[in-house]
Design a protein around this motif. Structure first.
Motif, PDB file in Angstrom:
ATOM      1  N   THR A 190       0.828  -1.210   0.000  1.00  0.00           N
ATOM      2  CA  THR A 190       0.000   0.000   0.000  1.00  0.00           C
ATOM      3  C   THR A 190       0.865   1.264   0.000  1.00  0.00           C
ATOM      4  N   GLU A 191       2.150   1.118  -0.251  1.00  0.00           N
ATOM      5  CA  GLU A 191       3.054   2.242  -0.412  1.00  0.00           C
ATOM      6  C   GLU A 191       3.432   2.384  -1.884  1.00  0.00           C
ATOM      7  N   PRO A 192       3.643   3.604  -2.375  1.00  0.00           N
ATOM      8  CA  PRO A 192       3.645   4.895  -1.691  1.00  0.00           C
ATOM      9  C   PRO A 192       2.308   5.649  -1.749  1.00  0.00           C
ATOM     10  N   HIS A 193       1.196   4.941  -1.583  1.00  0.00           N
ATOM     11  CA  HIS A 193      -0.106   5.604  -1.505  1.00  0.00           C
ATOM     12  C   HIS A 193      -0.121   6.561  -0.315  1.00  0.00           C
ATOM     13  N   ARG A 194      -0.853   7.661  -0.458  1.00  0.00           N
ATOM     14  CA  ARG A 194      -0.969   8.615   0.646  1.00  0.00           C
ATOM     15  C   ARG A 194      -1.869   8.060   1.737  1.00  0.00           C
ATOM     16  N   ARG A 195      -1.773   8.616   3.027  1.00  0.00           N
ATOM     17  CA  ARG A 195      -1.067   9.823   3.363  1.00  0.00           C
ATOM     18  C   ARG A 195       0.355   9.533   3.829  1.00  0.00           C
ATOM     19  N   TYR A 196       1.223  10.600   3.807  1.00  0.00           N
ATOM     20  CA  TYR A 196       2.597  10.489   4.242  1.00  0.00           C
ATOM     21  C   TYR A 196       2.797  11.225   5.570  1.00  0.00           C
ATOM     22  N   GLU A 197       3.823  10.813   6.286  1.00  0.00           N
ATOM     23  CA  GLU A 197       4.292  11.596   7.426  1.00  0.00           C
ATOM     24  C   GLU A 197       5.186  12.699   6.863  1.00  0.00           C
ATOM     25  N   TYR A 198       4.736  13.938   6.987  1.00  0.00           N
ATOM     26  CA  TYR A 198       5.470  15.030   6.358  1.00  0.00           C
ATOM     27  C   TYR A 198       6.871  15.154   6.960  1.00  0.00           C
ATOM     28  N   GLY A 199       7.864  15.186   6.091  1.00  0.00           N
ATOM     29  CA  GLY A 199       9.247  15.324   6.509  1.00  0.00           C
ATOM     30  C   GLY A 199       9.951  14.022   6.822  1.00  0.00           C
ATOM     31  N   PRO A 398     -14.366  21.965  -8.288  1.00  0.00           N
ATOM     32  CA  PRO A 398     -13.759  22.733  -7.184  1.00  0.00           C
ATOM     33  C   PRO A 398     -14.603  22.699  -5.921  1.00  0.00           C
ATOM     34  N   GLU A 399     -15.947  22.758  -6.076  1.00  0.00           N
ATOM     35  CA  GLU A 399     -16.840  22.846  -4.915  1.00  0.00           C
ATOM     36  C   GLU A 399     -16.779  21.615  -4.018  1.00  0.00           C
ATOM     37  N   THR A 400     -16.280  20.502  -4.553  1.00  0.00           N
ATOM     38  CA  THR A 400     -16.140  19.293  -3.739  1.00  0.00           C
ATOM     39  C   THR A 400     -14.674  18.966  -3.448  1.00  0.00           C
ATOM     40  N   GLY A 401     -13.746  19.830  -3.875  1.00  0.00           N
ATOM     41  CA  GLY A 401     -12.346  19.665  -3.483  1.00  0.00           C
ATOM     42  C   GLY A 401     -11.463  18.967  -4.498  1.00  0.00           C
ATOM     43  N   TYR A 402     -11.861  18.978  -5.777  1.00  0.00           N
ATOM     44  CA  TYR A 402     -11.039  18.314  -6.812  1.00  0.00           C
ATOM     45  C   TYR A 402     -10.700  16.886  -6.352  1.00  0.00           C
ATOM     46  N   LEU A 403     -11.745  16.092  -6.194  1.00  0.00           N
ATOM     47  CA  LEU A 403     -11.607  14.808  -5.502  1.00  0.00           C
ATOM     48  C   LEU A 403     -10.765  13.770  -6.240  1.00  0.00           C
ATOM     49  N   ASN A 404     -10.510  13.976  -7.534  1.00  0.00           N
ATOM     50  CA  ASN A 404      -9.673  12.993  -8.228  1.00  0.00           C
ATOM     51  C   ASN A 404      -8.190  13.326  -8.096  1.00  0.00           C
ATOM     52  N   THR A 405      -7.853  14.196  -7.173  1.00  0.00           N
ATOM     53  CA  THR A 405      -6.466  14.439  -6.786  1.00  0.00           C
ATOM     54  C   THR A 405      -6.378  14.345  -5.268  1.00  0.00           C
ATOM     55  N   ASP A 406      -5.590  13.391  -4.783  1.00  0.00           N
ATOM     56  CA  ASP A 406      -5.482  13.181  -3.343  1.00  0.00           C
ATOM     57  C   ASP A 406      -4.977  14.447  -2.643  1.00  0.00           C
ATOM     58  N   GLY A 407      -5.501  14.685  -1.437  1.00  0.00           N
ATOM     59  CA  GLY A 407      -5.006  15.787  -0.635  1.00  0.00           C
ATOM     60  C   GLY A 407      -3.539  15.596  -0.292  1.00  0.00           C
ATOM     61  N   SER A 408      -2.765  16.692  -0.339  1.00  0.00           N
ATOM     62  CA  SER A 408      -1.325  16.585  -0.110  1.00  0.00           C
ATOM     63  C   SER A 408      -0.741  17.978   0.066  1.00  0.00           C
ATOM     64  N   ALA A 513     -15.173  12.782   1.934  1.00  0.00           N
ATOM     65  CA  ALA A 513     -14.537  11.775   1.078  1.00  0.00           C
ATOM     66  C   ALA A 513     -13.429  11.045   1.814  1.00  0.00           C
ATOM     67  N   GLY A 514     -12.653  11.763   2.615  1.00  0.00           N
ATOM     68  CA  GLY A 514     -11.618  11.113   3.413  1.00  0.00           C
ATOM     69  C   GLY A 514     -10.224  11.170   2.822  1.00  0.00           C
ATOM     70  N   TRP A 515     -10.091  11.550   1.543  1.00  0.00           N
ATOM     71  CA  TRP A 515      -8.756  11.548   0.941  1.00  0.00           C
ATOM     72  C   TRP A 515      -8.318  12.937   0.474  1.00  0.00           C
ATOM     73  N   ILE A 516      -9.058  13.969   0.863  1.00  0.00           N
ATOM     74  CA  ILE A 516      -8.629  15.339   0.561  1.00  0.00           C
ATOM     75  C   ILE A 516      -8.550  16.141   1.850  1.00  0.00           C
ATOM     76  N   ASN A 517      -7.975  17.324   1.753  1.00  0.00           N
ATOM     77  CA  ASN A 517      -7.932  18.246   2.883  1.00  0.00           C
ATOM     78  C   ASN A 517      -9.126  19.195   2.812  1.00  0.00           C
ATOM     79  N   PRO A 518      -9.670  19.624   3.949  1.00  0.00           N
ATOM     80  CA  PRO A 518     -10.798  20.564   3.916  1.00  0.00           C
ATOM     81  C   PRO A 518     -10.509  21.825   3.102  1.00  0.00           C
TER      82      PRO A 518
END
Length: 527
Positions: A190-199, A398-408, A513-518
């Motif tokens: 399941t790597e390198p699927h997001r989310r990551y520990e930043y840094g 945009p109104e739903t957070g560009y859901l086909n791009t994971d939050g990062s 959705a769970g995979w983007i940032n607010p």
């Protein structure tokens, strides 16, 4: 000329089919170890010269086998890409399985299911085919990639990395495998699927921001993006560490020689304009294959164009089974054994000069759960793409957070650049509307930032690619070629809790959705 207008122009039919099976006795049937990283682009493995990550496992498979430089998934998203691998068919030939989070159609048997019926012991660890629902005609869950071996756990080196001890679970599988049967195992990290520990790449992987020699032209080049890239690299190294352990275990048991080891990834890196799109870094993926007992002149680098639909025909053929005996639907892919049995490097088979790519619905977030349909062809260093619904947002609304791009962190940097950058270039390339026709010279522009479709000097080349793409899609009975593409939008999203997401979210329901940032959620940008 639009792609849809070319359907009646061309009459030649080109369909790639499986070759006849090798003469393999039951005693000679090889084992198969298929290793798939989750979201890793070409050329991000050491064997390709990427020096900001270390991948001794992949590099060994390449050095003792074949390193492929032109391997592509037909569809750059987890579920449809894996469906293509398992069936030998392009995603537009798979009904519901063309989509992400689908109901996998019972009529499409996988190579793993076929090998079980033919006497192989088959298993997997972690992520097999996913996400979605796969039941048979009676509603019973199917094991598309075999029995699960997931009991062993280990402390992960960073947050976001799975606790699954992949290599130890592979040991359990080998211990369970009958001595008188060949086996097939799916290592689904399941790597390198997001989310990551930043840094983590710097703090725990010993990396430096200066290790990154080039940041893609469609992102800002800053400390945040470079850290994000190094965190991604750190997770690829975790995938590879377990591959090293698996290879060592096979060698210790005396099974490495007659095991075909294939290493790849399902789609490109989980960053804006890559995963979930159909550009060069989206679909072009690492691939190395080792089979000491079956590959001639190991250590070669091969430049033939290879599609993921070629994998299932390869596995079935090396097992000595005819495709007809499997009960699988006809394959559009063709076995790679012509390359294995050759001693040539470079271009081995001149007929392998192109691949087809495309997509339908990936993640939800548009009105009516619609997708963003595309088809394309990669041929001799050129990429042609046709976008069917240019009024839709390519990465989701945009109104739903560009859901086909994971939050990062990188996604946030690109979104914030829209108000800081006068020409909005980063945002436009990753999230803005697109023309119907796109053409790129990926030899000189692998990042696909210079669209050549309107350039007069490329008119003939564009027309030739349009015609070939239309011809082959029509031969494969792609519904888009017959005015029936709407069926892909109408297939149900398999997760009821997120179905009709756009209408529910914009209507005020507290649905996530769970995979983007607010902060990814925006109002529709003004021109």
């Amino acid at each position: 000329m639009p792609l849809s207008n070319l359907m009646t122009v061309v009459t030649v039919v080109l369909v790639a089919t499986c070759s006849s099976p090798l003469h393999v006795t039951a005693a000679d049937q090889p084992n198969i170890l298929f290793c798939i990283a989750d979201d890793a682009s070409f050329p991000h493995m050491g064997a390709y010269g990427s020096d900001w990550l270390t991948t001794p496992g992949f590099d060994r498979v390449a050095a003792e086998g074949i390193l492929f430089t032109n391997a592509y998934t037909p569809n750059a998203k987890c579920a449809p890409s894996r469906a293509c691998i398992l069936t030998g068919r392009n995603s537009w030939e798979l009904k519901e399985a063309a989509n992400h989070f689908p109901f996998f159609p019972p009529q499409f048997k996988t190579y793993c299911e076929a090998l079980i019926e033919q006497g192989y012991f088959v298993g997997k660890t972690a992520k097999g085919w996913a996400p979605g629902v796969a039941n048979d005609e009676n509603g019973k869950p199917r094991q598309l990639t075999g029995r699960s071996f997931d009991k062993r756990k280990a402390k992960p080196p960073a947050q976001g990395i799975s606790s699954n001890d992949y290599a130890s679970n592979f040991d359990d599988f080998l211990n369970a495998a009958p001595e008188d049967k060949p086996w097939c195992f799916w290592y689904g990290s399941t790597e390198p699927h997001r989310r990551y520990e930043y840094g983590a790449g710097v703090a725990k992987g010993g990396k430096q921001l200066s290790d990154i020699k080039e940041v893609p032209a469609f992102w800002p080049d800053n400390e945040v993006v470079r850290n994000d890239m190094l965190d991604y690299a750190f997770e690829i190294e975790h995938f590879d560490n377990h591959l090293v352990r698996m290879l060592n275990e096979l060698e210790k048991r005396g099974q490495l020689s007659n095991t075909l080891v294939m290493v790849t990834a399902d789609n490109g890196m989980p960053f804006p304009r890559i995963k979930g799109q159909e550009y060069e870094m989206s679909n072009h993926l690492p691939l190395a294959v080792m089979w000491k007992a079956g590959i001639k002149n190991p250590g070669r680098t091969v430049n033939d164009y290879v599609s993921f639909i070629d994998f299932a025909p390869t596995f079935i053929e090396i097992a000595g089974i005819s495709w007809e005996a499997t009960g699988m639907q006809p394959a559009s892919g063709r076995s790679l054994t012509d390359i294995f049995s050759s001693e040539k490097a470079g271009r081995v088979n001149p007929a392998r000069d192109h691949v087809l790519i495309g997509k339908e619905r990936h993640d939800i977030g548009r009105p009516h759960d619609w997708g963003y349909p595309m088809r394309g062809i990669v041929k001799e260093g050129m990429l042609y793409l046709h976008n069917f619904e240019t009024s839709r947002w390519p990465a989701g609304n945009p109104e739903t957070g560009y859901l086909n791009t994971d939050g990062s962190p990188t996604k946030t940097e690109v979104l914030e650049s829209r108000t800081k950058q006068p020409d909005k270039q980063y945002w436009q390339l990753s999230f803005g509307m697109r023309p119907s026709e796109e053409l790129f010279d990926i030899k000189s522009d692998p990042q696909c930032v210079n669209n050549l479709a309107e350039r007069s000097e490329y008119k003939d080349q564009l027309t030739e690619l349009q015609q070939q793409l239309a011809t082959e899609l029509k031969a494969q009975k792609d519904p888009r070629m017959f005015g029936q593409g709407h069926i892909f939008d109408e297939y149900l999203y398999s997760s009821p809790s997120q179905r009709n997401f756009y209408e529910r979210f914009t209507g005020g329901e507290n649905i996530r959705a769970g995979w983007i940032n607010p902060s990814d959620v925006e109002t529709i940008p003004e021109n």
